[in-house]
Design an enzyme around this catalytic site. Structure first.
Site, mmCIF file in Angstrom:
data_model
loop_
_atom_site.group_PDB
_atom_site.id
_atom_site.type_symbol
_atom_site.label_atom_id
_atom_site.label_comp_id
_atom_site.label_asym_id
_atom_site.label_seq_id
_atom_site.Cartn_x
_atom_site.Cartn_y
_atom_site.Cartn_z
ATOM 1 N N SER A 71 -80.077 -0.318 -1.840
ATOM 2 C CA SER A 71 -80.005 -1.641 -2.485
ATOM 3 C C SER A 71 -78.993 -1.740 -3.615
ATOM 4 C CB SER A 71 -81.377 -2.048 -3.007
ATOM 5 O OG SER A 71 -82.193 -2.415 -1.938
ATOM 6 N N LYS A 74 -76.283 -4.082 -2.857
ATOM 7 C CA LYS A 74 -76.460 -5.542 -2.943
ATOM 8 C C LYS A 74 -75.633 -6.150 -4.079
ATOM 9 C CE LYS A 74 -81.206 -5.224 -1.122
ATOM 10 N NZ LYS A 74 -82.636 -5.184 -1.507
ATOM 11 N N TYR A 246 -86.695 -5.302 -9.040
ATOM 12 C CA TYR A 246 -87.791 -6.028 -8.363
ATOM 13 C C TYR A 246 -88.923 -6.350 -9.327
ATOM 14 C CZ TYR A 246 -85.027 -3.496 -4.991
ATOM 15 O OH TYR A 246 -83.980 -2.964 -4.320
ATOM 16 N N VAL A 264 -83.657 2.330 -2.689
ATOM 17 C CA VAL A 264 -84.706 3.252 -2.223
ATOM 18 C C VAL A 264 -84.177 4.640 -1.871
ATOM 19 C CG1 VAL A 264 -86.480 1.621 -1.443
ATOM 20 C CG2 VAL A 264 -84.664 2.321 0.133
HETATM 21 N N1 GLN Z 1 -82.230 -0.843 3.176
HETATM 22 C C1 GLN Z 1 -83.401 -0.981 2.360
HETATM 23 C C2 GLN Z 1 -84.319 -2.056 2.908
HETATM 24 O O1 GLN Z 1 -83.837 -3.067 3.269
HETATM 25 C C3 GLN Z 1 -82.987 -1.329 0.976
HETATM 26 C C4 GLN Z 1 -84.181 -1.577 0.075
HETATM 27 C C5 GLN Z 1 -84.022 -0.953 -1.274
HETATM 28 O O2 GLN Z 1 -83.176 -0.116 -1.513
HETATM 29 N N2 GLN Z 1 -84.922 -1.294 -2.156
HETATM 30 O O3 GLN Z 1 -85.506 -1.896 2.960
#
Ligand code: GLN
Length: 311
Positions: A71, A74, A246, A264
């Site tokens: 993430s 993003k 989050y 993650v």
């Molecule tokens: N690729 C992961 C997902 O979509 C990314 C989520 C994350 O890093 N929090 O679940």
């Protein structure tokens, strides 16, 4: 030490001590297990790299081991979208913290398919969809990769196709989110194309050294390549502060006091505007899905340096 112009040698010594302390603690948290390729990673790892305003990079731990940025990507996708189409994206995605898990579908029904922010999965899928519009996944991915490679001035940054495939096979929640978004007319491309692009974007791998260098553009460091406007850098920082962790964003802001974005894979990109760009990696996660020891390290670093967005 509470000095803006931090001494790189003192910082290096601090990072070594921090790294040793973390290895000793062994309180790693749990690796993400819903992506099989990530589930296999040893949680007992730690790395931290700090790119300073004077152009030096100070680092400790496993700082040359590539990890899945997940993430954290993003932020860079949003940077590309803001650069390409300005504020148009805000008609399709909000800018408020969600207070729910990164992969939650709960608010999406209540809010008629408009995700709360671009850093929860639903919002990031829409952002990726916006970058994809009118072209092939390859072209959109190449824009994100090129942005990252230019930001860190290293063309070796790549996507790990095994991680992307692994998430494609088990990413049922994201598949549900994409279909749900599509049902509200908030995806312009076929869900499988947007998801394929999104999973590959998340599967970009970098070392903390590379990620810290890449974050210089968001921190507005003097030597950073000029590929992001000052206004867009500020906007990214604001969103990282309010939404980057989050439903743990408030806690992270309280403890660390700097904008950050987690993934993650256990990565955290942390920004001390005008002072430093920091990348931390430790794959074990806390209950919010943010790096457990990464968060601890961010807190310790902020305390040592005195860096804070709040004066
Ligand atoms: N690729 C992961 C997902 O979509 C990314 C989520 C994350 O890093 N929090 O679940």
């Amino acid at each position: 030490m509470q000095d803006e112009r931090i001494d790189p040698a003192a910082l290096a010594a601090f990072l070594e001590r921090l790294s040793a302390e973390i290895l000793e603690r062994g309180d790693w948290g749990k690796v993400a297990d819903y992506i099989p390729e990530l589930a296999a990673i040893d949680p007992a790892q730690f790395a931290i790299s700090v790119a300073l305003a004077d152009g030096t990079l100070v680092s400790a731990g496993a700082d040359r081991v590539p990890f899945s940025i997940q993430s954290v990507s993003k932020v860079f996708t949003l940077a590309c979208v803001l650069g390409r189409q300005g504020g148009q994206i805000w008609q399709r995605v909000g800018r408020e913290p969600s207070g729910s898990r990164f992969d939650s579908i709960l608010l999406l029904e209540l809010e008629r398919g408009k995700p709360r922010n671009p850093f929860i999965n639903a919002g990031a899928i829409v952002t990726t969809d916006a970058l994809l519009e009118g072209r092939e996944p390859k072209a959109a991915l190449s824009e994100i990769l090129t942005f990252l490679q230019s930001a860190c001035e290293d063309v070796t940054v790549r996507i790990d196709p095994a991680v992307a495939r692994s998430e494609l096979e088990t990413g049922f929640r994201n598949i549900a989110l994409a279909n749900y978004l599509k049902s509200y007319g908030n995806l312009r491309n076929p869900p499988e194309l947007t998801l394929g692009t999104y999973f590959h974007q998340c599967a970009i791998e970098m070392t903390t050294r590379q990620l810290a260098q890449a974050g210089r553009v968001i921190a507005g460091l003097p030597g950073a390549p000029k590929i992001l406007s000052v206004m867009n850098a500020r906007r990214l920082n604001a969103l990282m502060m309010t939404c980057g962790h989050y439903d743990g964003s408030g806690d992270f802001a309280y403890r660390v006091g700097l904008p950050g974005k987690s993934g993650v894979g256990g990565g955290i990109l942390l920004i001390a505007p005008r002072r430093a760009s920091i990348a931390i990696w430790s794959p074990g996660l806390n209950g919010y899905g943010n790096s457990q020891m990464g968060t601890f390290a961010a807190e310790q670093l902020a305390r040592f340096t005195g860096w804070s967005s709040f004066g």
